[in-house]
Structures are given as structure tokens and as C-alpha cells.
Design a protein around this motif. Structure first.
Motif, short mmCIF file in Angstrom:
data_model
loop_
_atom_site.label_atom_id
_atom_site.label_comp_id
_atom_site.label_asym_id
_atom_site.label_seq_id
_atom_site.Cartn_x
_atom_site.Cartn_y
_atom_site.Cartn_z
N GLY A 71 7.80 24.45 -21.38
CA GLY A 71 6.45 24.32 -21.93
C GLY A 71 6.14 22.91 -22.37
O GLY A 71 6.74 21.93 -21.90
N LYS A 72 5.22 22.78 -23.28
CA LYS A 72 4.81 21.47 -23.78
C LYS A 72 5.80 21.01 -24.84
O LYS A 72 6.04 21.70 -25.84
CB LYS A 72 3.41 21.56 -24.37
N VAL A 73 6.35 19.82 -24.61
CA VAL A 73 7.35 19.31 -25.53
C VAL A 73 7.18 17.82 -25.71
O VAL A 73 6.85 17.09 -24.76
CB VAL A 73 8.77 19.65 -25.02
N ASN A 74 7.39 17.38 -26.94
CA ASN A 74 7.39 15.95 -27.25
C ASN A 74 8.83 15.52 -27.51
O ASN A 74 9.54 16.14 -28.31
CB ASN A 74 6.52 15.66 -28.47
N VAL A 75 9.28 14.47 -26.82
CA VAL A 75 10.67 14.01 -26.90
C VAL A 75 10.69 12.62 -27.53
O VAL A 75 10.02 11.70 -27.03
CB VAL A 75 11.32 13.96 -25.51
N THR A 76 11.45 12.48 -28.61
CA THR A 76 11.65 11.16 -29.22
C THR A 76 13.16 10.98 -29.43
O THR A 76 13.88 11.94 -29.70
CB THR A 76 10.92 11.02 -30.56
N ALA A 77 13.60 9.71 -29.31
CA ALA A 77 15.04 9.44 -29.45
C ALA A 77 15.25 7.97 -29.70
O ALA A 77 14.35 7.13 -29.47
CB ALA A 77 15.79 9.89 -28.19
N GLY B 263 13.67 11.37 -19.69
CA GLY B 263 13.80 9.97 -20.10
C GLY B 263 14.91 9.72 -21.09
O GLY B 263 14.93 8.67 -21.75
N LEU B 264 15.89 10.62 -21.18
CA LEU B 264 16.98 10.47 -22.15
C LEU B 264 18.25 10.03 -21.43
O LEU B 264 18.76 10.75 -20.57
CB LEU B 264 17.23 11.79 -22.88
N VAL C 244 12.67 6.13 -27.04
CA VAL C 244 12.09 7.16 -26.17
C VAL C 244 11.03 7.89 -26.97
O VAL C 244 11.27 8.35 -28.09
CB VAL C 244 13.15 8.16 -25.66
N ASN C 245 9.84 8.00 -26.37
CA ASN C 245 8.76 8.76 -27.00
C ASN C 245 7.83 9.23 -25.89
O ASN C 245 7.01 8.46 -25.38
CB ASN C 245 8.00 7.89 -28.01
#
Length: 370
Positions: A190-196, A128-129, A205-206
């Protein structure tokens, strides 16, 4: 007898001698030349009564040679060579470098959390970036602390004369880059949280993702900025920055102590510096020393980090090495005389022979000559 009278007598005698010789060649008899011969003898007797000419003592040249020898020795002792070879090892928590050429880091950082600020492009469609902010104010954060992994695959600073600052402690590494274009790639699994977001304080973006196949995040700074871009790596594994080429290194950092108050502090913890062109003892660098170095293009730099410290080595030619406290720093480099003695022993030997000969000759001719 004055010099003028003596010269006149000598001139008259030479004239008479020339005249006698001419008459002899013309066939005159010896008895006819008696008056002229008696006159020549009289001139010779008068000239023989003159006191011997005192030899003028010439002291200017010997004294000049002595002065030149002493001045040359003083210059060679006081002037420092423009470059010297060093072997330096430093442990520090801060370093600032001005790059001599573009710098690429491969597989540098591995961590669970990375945060980026002041970038212009962030691209990873599957996460989503898709941010393109030419002002260079965009930011993003990758958090894999719940069961993932983040790897900085490449970081490339594309312009020489860019500035890189690195600060570290037990929990994180902060890398600041300015005055240069920047590109980089990150892989996440793996498990990752993306914020921008496109600018500070704005989040667009979250999202949370669980990634089986590594996803790539690309970022860039399209235009050089005076305000540095920032990379923060939380709880990093041991890392390496490769072998950058830099025109200057400093191990100091500016800290804010209060409102409008900035203080320059040293990040140096320990270290040693060996000057390979002299017989100087190894220089022990102490915690808190202010150290700056200007490596030459041929110098080899290496930087690694672990457990909250940066371990850096510099081997090769440097055009300057300054060490001291916050107010006074000393430029350390051997003099030309020390360099010649240690590295050019044959040239030094013959130079010393010429110097001593010139000095002894000058003293003898100036003082002891009768």
C-alpha cells in the motif's frame, strides 16, 4: 577389693586350674590334687566376695544420635530445593529477559508505523534502502498510516545470552535487544513513506511509495552491541513473541525522573504463581511487586500482547523466584522437608520412621536407662 587384686586372683586361679588339668591328664590321682583343688576353691571364694561391677552408663552414643536426628531435621527444614516447578501467569507492561539460546519470532507485529534504531544494515533496493553502517548507528522508519500495512515477518536474535527488553503502553510497543547479532525481515504494502539514515539526526532516504506487490525490507545488526538496538511498533495489533528460552526474567524497568536520577519501578500489574511441589496456596502477585525468575531450560515461556499489556506465562522448573518491593525481596522455594512430604511421600514416611526410632532410642538410653 581393687581391680588389680581381683585380676591377680583370677589369673592365679586360672593357672592352678590349668595345672590340675595337666596333672590329671598325666595320670595323677584325685587324692594327690586335693591341695591344688582347695587352693582353687579359696581363690573362687575370694573372688565371690568382690562387689558386683557397676555397669558404666554409655550416654555418648545415644546423645550423639539424638543430636544428629535433630540437626538433620533442621537442615531439611531450612534448606530450599535448588529447583521447583511453578505455574505462573503475569500481566505486565515491561519484561527483561536474558536468552538461553537464539530466539526467532515469526509474524510477530502488524502495524501502520514501525521505527528501527541502531542497526548496521538496511536493504530494500526498490524502496531506495541500501545502508551498510558497521558502527550500528543506522535507522529507518516505515509509515503506512495513509493506507498501507507493515508486517514484521521475522526477527531473529542469533546469540545466546543476548538481552531483550520489552515495554508497552496503549499506543506502542518498544523492543530493545543488545549483546547479540540480529536479523529481520519486514514486508510493506500500500501507501508507505520510507525514511532512513546512517546515523541519528542524518536523513539520506525520504520517499513515498504505493506498493501493490509486497516489498521486503531486510535489516541486521552485524556485531553485538552493548547499546541496545530499538524497534518501536506504533498502534500494534495483538501480537505474540512465541516461546523464548531465557535464563532470567525481570519485570522491572529503569526510569529517569530527573537530571541524573534513575529510579527502578515495577511493570507488574497482576499475576499468580502456583508452586507445584508443595501444598502452598496460590501466590497472588500485586501491582507494583518486584518479581524476578530464573527459568530452567525445560521451562515453557509464552508471551503475548494486546491493549497495552504483556501477558506472560511460565510453566516448569525454575531455579529461583524472588518477589518483594524495591528494597527487600524474598526467595520463594519449598524446603527439602516440604518437597519430600508432598512429592516423595513413601521416602518421607520411612525417613520419619527412622528419625522417630532414632530419637526415641536416644532419649531412652540417655535419660531412662538405669
Amino acid at each position: 577389693m581393687s581391680t588389680d587384686v581381683g585380676s591377680l586372683l583370677a589369673s592365679r586361679r586360672e593357672e592352678r586350674i590349668t595345672a590340675v588339668v595337666r596333672r590329671l591328664l598325666d595320670g595323677a590321682g584325685a587324692h594327690e590334687l586335693r591341695p591344688e583343688l582347695e587352693e582353687i576353691d579359696a581363690y573362687s571364694r575370694l573372688l565371690s566376695t568382690r562387689p558386683p561391677k557397676k555397669e558404666r552408663r554409655s550416654w555418648i552414643w545415644p546423645a550423639g544420635v539424638a543430636v544428629v536426628c535433630i540437626v538433620a531435621a533442621g537442615i531439611l527444614w531450612s534448606l530450599k530445593i535448588p529447583r521447583t516447578n511453578v505455574s505462573m501467569t503475569v500481566d505486565t507492561d515491561s519484561v527483561t529477559a536474558t536468552l538461553a539460546k537464539p530466539w526467532r519470532i515469526d509474524d510477530a507485529f502488524h502495524s501502520k508505523v514501525m521505527h528501527f534504531e541502531r542497526v548496521s544494515k538496511i536493504q530494500s533496493p526498490n524502496l531506495g534502502l541500501a545502508i551498510d553502517q558497521r558502527s550500528g548507528d543506522a535507522w529507518f522508519e516505515l509509515d503506512a498510516s495513509k493506507g498501507g500495512q507493515i508486517d514484521l515477518q521475522t526477527l531473529e536474535i542469533l546469540d545466546k545470552n543476548g538481552t531483550v527488553e520489552i515495554f508497552t503502553d496503549a499506543d506502542e510497543v518498544d523492543l530493545y535487544a543488545s549483546k547479540a547479532r540480529i536479523t529481520g525481515k519486514i514486508t510493506v504494502t500500500g501507501k508507505v513513506n520510507v525514511t532512513a539514515g546512517p546515523r541519528a539526526g542524518e536523513t539520506t532516504v525520504n520517499g513515498r511509495y504505493e506498493i501493490d506487490i509486497p516489498e521486503t525490507v531486510e535489516f541486521a545488526v552485524a556485531n553485538p552491541q552493548t547499546v541496545p538496538s530499538q524497534l518501536t511498533v506504533h498502534s500494534p495489533e495483538p501480537w505474540s513473541l512465541g516461546r523464548p528460552q531465557a535464563t532470567s526474567l525481570s519485570f522491572a524497568r529503569e526510569e529517569i525522573k530527573g537530571v541524573g536520577e534513575r529510579v527502578l519501578t515495577s511493570g507488574l500489574k497482576s499475576g499468580t504463581a502456583r508452586f507445584n511441589d508443595t501444598a502452598w496456596p496460590v501466590l497472588e502477585l500485586r501491582e507494583g511487586d518486584f518479581l524476578s525468575v530464573r527459568p530452567a531450560a525445560t521451562a515453557v515461556l509464552d508471551a503475548k500482547g494486546a491493549k497495552g499489556a504483556i501477558h506472560m506465562t511460565v510453566n516448569g522448573a525454575v531455579s529461583g523466584l524472588r518477589v518483594g518491593d524495591s528494597t527487600t525481596k524474598t526467595e520463594l522455594a519449598p524446603s527439602y522437608l516440604e518437597y519430600l512430604y508432598n512429592k516423595k511421600s513413601l521416602a518421607f514416611f520411612w525417613s520419619a520412621i527412622v528419625f522417630l526410632w532414632g530419637l526415641i532410642w536416644s532419649v531412652r538410653n540417655t535419660i531412662f536407662r538405669q
